[in-house]
Scaffold this motif. Structure first.
Motif, PDB file in Angstrom:
ATOM      1  N   LEU A   9      -4.956 -46.190 -10.562  1.00  0.00           N
ATOM      2  CA  LEU A   9      -5.559 -45.017  -9.949  1.00  0.00           C
ATOM      3  C   LEU A   9      -6.733 -44.532 -10.782  1.00  0.00           C
ATOM      4  O   LEU A   9      -6.885 -44.922 -11.941  1.00  0.00           O
ATOM      5  CB  LEU A   9      -4.513 -43.905  -9.833  1.00  0.00           C
ATOM      6  CG  LEU A   9      -3.233 -44.253  -9.080  1.00  0.00           C
ATOM      7  CD1 LEU A   9      -2.262 -43.080  -9.109  1.00  0.00           C
ATOM      8  CD2 LEU A   9      -3.534 -44.682  -7.661  1.00  0.00           C
ATOM      9  N   HIS A  10      -7.549 -43.669 -10.199  1.00  0.00           N
ATOM     10  CA  HIS A  10      -8.696 -43.066 -10.889  1.00  0.00           C
ATOM     11  C   HIS A  10      -8.562 -41.554 -10.770  1.00  0.00           C
ATOM     12  O   HIS A  10      -8.173 -41.044  -9.720  1.00  0.00           O
ATOM     13  CB  HIS A  10     -10.002 -43.545 -10.242  1.00  0.00           C
ATOM     14  CG  HIS A  10     -11.204 -43.281 -11.068  1.00  0.00           C
ATOM     15  ND1 HIS A  10     -11.746 -42.035 -11.207  1.00  0.00           N
ATOM     16  CD2 HIS A  10     -11.968 -44.103 -11.816  1.00  0.00           C
ATOM     17  CE1 HIS A  10     -12.808 -42.100 -11.998  1.00  0.00           C
ATOM     18  NE2 HIS A  10     -12.961 -43.346 -12.387  1.00  0.00           N
ATOM     19  N   LEU A  71      -7.721 -44.295 -17.541  1.00  0.00           N
ATOM     20  CA  LEU A  71      -8.055 -43.563 -16.315  1.00  0.00           C
ATOM     21  C   LEU A  71      -6.831 -43.452 -15.405  1.00  0.00           C
ATOM     22  O   LEU A  71      -6.587 -42.404 -14.795  1.00  0.00           O
ATOM     23  CB  LEU A  71      -9.209 -44.254 -15.585  1.00  0.00           C
ATOM     24  CG  LEU A  71     -10.573 -44.136 -16.253  1.00  0.00           C
ATOM     25  CD1 LEU A  71     -11.579 -45.068 -15.586  1.00  0.00           C
ATOM     26  CD2 LEU A  71     -11.077 -42.701 -16.237  1.00  0.00           C
ATOM     27  N   ASP A  72      -6.063 -44.529 -15.309  1.00  0.00           N
ATOM     28  CA  ASP A  72      -4.855 -44.507 -14.483  1.00  0.00           C
ATOM     29  C   ASP A  72      -3.854 -43.483 -15.013  1.00  0.00           C
ATOM     30  O   ASP A  72      -3.286 -42.704 -14.236  1.00  0.00           O
ATOM     31  CB  ASP A  72      -4.223 -45.906 -14.468  1.00  0.00           C
ATOM     32  CG  ASP A  72      -2.941 -45.940 -13.656  1.00  0.00           C
ATOM     33  OD1 ASP A  72      -3.034 -45.977 -12.413  1.00  0.00           O
ATOM     34  OD2 ASP A  72      -1.852 -45.901 -14.258  1.00  0.00           O
ATOM     35  N   GLU A  74      -4.507 -40.855 -16.744  1.00  0.00           N
ATOM     36  CA  GLU A  74      -5.044 -39.513 -16.440  1.00  0.00           C
ATOM     37  C   GLU A  74      -4.741 -39.147 -14.988  1.00  0.00           C
ATOM     38  O   GLU A  74      -4.288 -38.040 -14.699  1.00  0.00           O
ATOM     39  CB  GLU A  74      -6.558 -39.480 -16.653  1.00  0.00           C
ATOM     40  CG  GLU A  74      -7.002 -39.418 -18.091  1.00  0.00           C
ATOM     41  CD  GLU A  74      -8.505 -39.306 -18.186  1.00  0.00           C
ATOM     42  OE1 GLU A  74      -9.039 -38.214 -17.902  1.00  0.00           O
ATOM     43  OE2 GLU A  74      -9.149 -40.319 -18.527  1.00  0.00           O
ATOM     44  N   ALA A  75      -4.987 -40.081 -14.076  1.00  0.00           N
ATOM     45  CA  ALA A  75      -4.771 -39.825 -12.650  1.00  0.00           C
ATOM     46  C   ALA A  75      -3.295 -39.549 -12.345  1.00  0.00           C
ATOM     47  O   ALA A  75      -2.975 -38.759 -11.464  1.00  0.00           O
ATOM     48  CB  ALA A  75      -5.265 -41.011 -11.824  1.00  0.00           C
ATOM     49  N   ARG A  76      -2.407 -40.164 -13.079  1.00  0.00           N
ATOM     50  CA  ARG A  76      -0.965 -39.972 -12.867  1.00  0.00           C
ATOM     51  C   ARG A  76      -0.409 -38.753 -13.611  1.00  0.00           C
ATOM     52  O   ARG A  76       0.771 -38.456 -13.519  1.00  0.00           O
ATOM     53  CB  ARG A  76      -0.199 -41.230 -13.294  1.00  0.00           C
ATOM     54  CG  ARG A  76      -0.497 -42.433 -12.432  1.00  0.00           C
ATOM     55  CD  ARG A  76       0.247 -43.673 -12.903  1.00  0.00           C
ATOM     56  NE  ARG A  76      -0.273 -44.881 -12.282  1.00  0.00           N
ATOM     57  CZ  ARG A  76       0.103 -45.347 -11.092  1.00  0.00           C
ATOM     58  NH1 ARG A  76       1.007 -44.705 -10.392  1.00  0.00           N
ATOM     59  NH2 ARG A  76      -0.427 -46.444 -10.606  1.00  0.00           N
ATOM     60  N   GLY A  77      -1.271 -38.061 -14.370  1.00  0.00           N
ATOM     61  CA  GLY A  77      -0.835 -36.850 -15.071  1.00  0.00           C
ATOM     62  C   GLY A  77      -0.018 -37.114 -16.321  1.00  0.00           C
ATOM     63  O   GLY A  77       0.701 -36.230 -16.787  1.00  0.00           O
ATOM     64  N   VAL A  78      -0.120 -38.325 -16.882  1.00  0.00           N
ATOM     65  CA  VAL A  78       0.622 -38.671 -18.088  1.00  0.00           C
ATOM     66  C   VAL A  78      -0.146 -38.231 -19.338  1.00  0.00           C
ATOM     67  O   VAL A  78       0.433 -37.794 -20.313  1.00  0.00           O
ATOM     68  CB  VAL A  78       0.905 -40.199 -18.141  1.00  0.00           C
ATOM     69  CG1 VAL A  78       1.597 -40.604 -19.427  1.00  0.00           C
ATOM     70  CG2 VAL A  78       1.723 -40.618 -16.921  1.00  0.00           C
TER      71      VAL A  78
END
Length: 93
Positions: A9-10, A71-72, A74-78
């Protein structure tokens, strides 16, 4: 047999991130999370630490995979960016 992949994800919902090897994703993710568990590095520091940790065993562009997985995450909120100068990264509390 075909290698397992993950569609990353981005953080920008208007952008599409890459589909990459699940095995490489998991390895880079584990390293990024380990680095962030010990501090809040800048982007440059994070990528340099990641490179130093995996350069001898990773087959592929460490920085490219590092950026894609970062980036992934970040997009997943980790993980998230701390709006400082320069920006830093941390695990989401």
């Amino acid at each position: 047999m075909k290698e397992a992949t993950i569609q990353t994800l981005h953080p920008d919902p208007d952008k599409t991130n890459k589909k990459i090897s699940l095995e490489k994703y998991e390895l880079i993710k584990k390293e990024i999370l380990a680095i962030l568990s010990d501090g809040q590095p800048t982007h440059t520091e994070l990528m340099e630490m990641l490179y130093q940790n995996v350069k001898d065993t990773f087959n592929g562009g460490v920085q490219w995979y590092g950026e894609t997985v970062k980036l992934d995450l970040e997009a997943r909120g980790v993980i998230d960016r701390i709006k400082t100068k320069p920006e830093k990264y941390r695990l989401v509390p």
